[in-house]
Design a protein around this motif. Structure first.
Motif, PDB file in Angstrom:
ATOM      1  N   LEU A  21       0.799  -1.027  -0.198  1.00 20.41           N
ATOM      2  CA  LEU A  21      -0.126  -0.096  -0.054  1.00 20.41           C
ATOM      3  C   LEU A  21       1.082   1.428   0.060  1.00 20.41           C
ATOM      4  N   THR A  24       2.153   2.070  -3.362  1.00 20.45           N
ATOM      5  CA  THR A  24       1.538   2.756  -4.211  1.00 20.45           C
ATOM      6  C   THR A  24       1.403   4.152  -4.206  1.00 20.45           C
ATOM      7  N   HIS A  28      -3.733   6.711   2.417  1.00 16.11           N
ATOM      8  CA  HIS A  28      -4.389   5.822   2.747  1.00 16.11           C
ATOM      9  C   HIS A  28      -4.194   5.897   4.365  1.00 16.11           C
ATOM     10  N   VAL A 164      -3.990  -4.962  -3.204  1.00 16.32           N
ATOM     11  CA  VAL A 164      -3.687  -3.777  -2.992  1.00 16.32           C
ATOM     12  C   VAL A 164      -3.969  -2.972  -4.444  1.00 16.32           C
TER      13      VAL A 164
END
Length: 164
Positions: A21, A24, A28, A164
């Motif tokens: 995550l 990326t 988040h 993900v």
């Protein structure tokens, strides 16, 4: 801002999932909890597993939709129980109203027509509370669009293994 709700570990940020995550680059936040759904008997799942899941989902929904700053644009959940709990919390007048993404979504047919009909009605109800359901097969998309027409959920395909 995307909020993720993995149930496999209380420290999901330090797992390969959390690392992926971060890679990326998407803004988040992870709301992790360890909630087992593996029981020897279905009755244990019904009496122990689902209530624990619902309680954890309520706790996470309050933290995400009421307390977190910045407010999420989307939340990623992984069960029908969580979808229903998040739908209830989103009804509160001061709660955030993000897109709810259900991942993964799998609907399997049963032998009994009555059981199939009941499950279909239940999942139509659940899918009214989500924006998007992520499937593991491109073939499922058309099937689900036909089965759940009018529910408001969009069905998309992400290849297996790319959570993900």
């Amino acid at each position: 801002m995307i909020h993720f709700f993995p149930r496999f570990s209380k420290t999901a940020a330090d797992t390969p999932y959390g690392q992926a995550l971060r890679e990326t680059g998407a803004e988040h936040q992870i709301f992790a909890a360890a909630v087992t759904q593996a029981y020897r008997y279905r009755l244990q799942l019904l009496l122990l597993g689902y209530p624990r899941l619902a309680w954890t989902a309520l706790s996470m929904a309050v933290k995400s939709l009421l307390l977190a700053r910045p407010r999420p644009d989307a939340v990623v959940i992984s069960s029908d129980v969580e979808a229903l709990v998040f739908a209830l919390v989103r009804l509160l007048p001061f709660a955030a109203r993000p897109h709810v993404i259900l991942m993964p979504f799998i609907f399997t047919e049963r032998r009994s027509p009555a059981v199939n009909r009941a499950r279909l009605l239940y999942y139509r109800f659940v899918l009214r509370s989500v924006s998007c359901a992520i499937c593991h097969s491109a073939l499922e998309i058309e099937r689900y669009r036909a089965l759940f027409a009018g529910c408001g959920a969009d069905f998309v395909f992400i290849p297996w293994g790319t959570h993900v």
